[in-house]
Design an enzyme around this catalytic site. Structure first.
Site, PDB file in Angstrom:
ATOM      1  N   LEU A   1       0.875  -1.169   0.000  1.00 38.69           N
ATOM      2  CA  LEU A   1       0.000   0.000   0.000  1.00 38.69           C
ATOM      3  C   LEU A   1       0.908   1.213   0.000  1.00 38.69           C
ATOM      4  O   LEU A   1       1.902   1.252   0.739  1.00 38.69           O
ATOM      5  CB  LEU A   1      -0.890   0.019   1.248  1.00 38.69           C
ATOM      6  CG  LEU A   1      -1.962  -1.067   1.358  1.00 38.69           C
ATOM      7  CD1 LEU A   1      -2.652  -0.992   2.718  1.00 38.69           C
ATOM      8  CD2 LEU A   1      -2.985  -0.933   0.249  1.00 38.69           C
ATOM      9  N   ASP A   2       0.588   2.220  -0.822  1.00 41.11           N
ATOM     10  CA  ASP A   2       1.461   3.392  -0.841  1.00 41.11           C
ATOM     11  C   ASP A   2       1.383   4.125   0.488  1.00 41.11           C
ATOM     12  O   ASP A   2       0.487   3.896   1.307  1.00 41.11           O
ATOM     13  CB  ASP A   2       1.128   4.307  -2.030  1.00 41.11           C
ATOM     14  CG  ASP A   2      -0.240   4.943  -1.914  1.00 41.11           C
ATOM     15  OD1 ASP A   2      -0.442   5.771  -1.012  1.00 41.11           O
ATOM     16  OD2 ASP A   2      -1.117   4.628  -2.746  1.00 41.11           O
ATOM     17  N   VAL A   3       2.327   4.993   0.715  1.00 38.97           N
ATOM     18  CA  VAL A   3       2.480   5.627   2.024  1.00 38.97           C
ATOM     19  C   VAL A   3       1.249   6.434   2.433  1.00 38.97           C
ATOM     20  O   VAL A   3       0.953   6.582   3.627  1.00 38.97           O
ATOM     21  CB  VAL A   3       3.763   6.503   2.046  1.00 38.97           C
ATOM     22  CG1 VAL A   3       3.591   7.727   1.152  1.00 38.97           C
ATOM     23  CG2 VAL A   3       4.144   6.904   3.457  1.00 38.97           C
TER      24      VAL A   3
END
Length: 249
Positions: A113-115
């Site tokens: 999952l992106d930041v």
């Protein structure tokens, strides 16, 4: 079969079945004699057959038996915004290893999952499970809730189900619905089996609704439910069996 179920090391098959709570030892022996038990896809009728719990798959009446919960660990994590989906970060940002002090095993994160995205992330020490869950051929669905500005009209659903063209190729949603509207913010739920980088954000950009907030709430048969940010829970029992079944393990 990669491992011979008749070899002398390992654990007796009837003991595995009884320890899983499926039957008494005597009833487990009857199951084996009746041909209801398989090891690595092959029916085993010989009493005393031994199983390597770290490497072999046991099924009773076609249902997988979780034979050693210590051998295979699967965790559900609610990753918070601001944490990177890696075990370490050269820039010193919060990362997954910060939450895993109680797990000495080497754990793999299943996808990323992106930041700026929060929600459900799976971790496991079963490399084959991790590979299959992320391989496109298994088509594992991921479900997200996105919050966007404005009222999402019916054409958005039609467009996303039909598919949009991104810079790295076309993509379409498997399911899409508006969950609720509060003022000028709409919450939409989108399900897809794609795993490309930031794909939900790019899809919503393509239909004119940039994402303000994004949470993953489902990964295959596993759901975020009431898990709090930074919280983790062990996947086991029927839920674990459904996860393995989803990738034919």
């Amino acid at each position: 079969m990669a491992n011979d179920p008749h070899k002398e090391d390992g654990i007796r098959l009837q003991k595995i079945i009884s320890q899983a709570g499926l039957a008494s030892r005597r009833a487990a022996e009857d199951m084996i004699l009746q041909g209801r038990v398989s090891v690595d896809g092959k029916v085993v009728r010989k009493l005393g057959t031994r199983v390597d719990p770290a490497k072999q798959v046991v099924r009773v009446d076609g249902e997988r038996v979780e034979i050693d919960e210590k051998a295979h660990i699967v965790l559900a994590l609610n990753k918070p915004v601001g944490m990177v989906s890696t075990m370490d970060d050269p820039d010193g940002r919060p990362c997954l290893s910060d939450l895993l002090a109680d797990y000495p095993e080497r754990l793999y994160h299943v996808g990323r999952l992106d930041v700026d995205t929060s929600g459900l992330l799976l971790l496991t020490n079963d490399g084959e499970l991790a590979n299959r869950l992320t391989h496109p051929s298994y088509g594992i669905e991921k479900t997200y809730v996105a919050r966007v500005h404005g009222e999402v009209k019916p054409f958005v659903r039609r467009t996303l189900l039909r598919g949009v063209e991104l810079e790295d190729g076309p993509v379409k949603a498997d399911k899409f619905r508006v969950r609720d509207v509060l003022g000028d913010i709409s919450a939409v739920e989108i399900t897809l089996h794609e795993g490309r980088n930031r794909v939900v954000r790019r899809m919503m950009d393509a239909v004119g609704f940039p994402v303000r907030e994004l949470v993953r709430i489902g990964f295959g048969p596993i759901h975020l439910d009431r898990l709090q940010p930074r919280g983790m829970r062990r996947i086991k029992g029927d839920e674990l069996r459904r996860l393995y079944d989803s990738v034919q393990l």
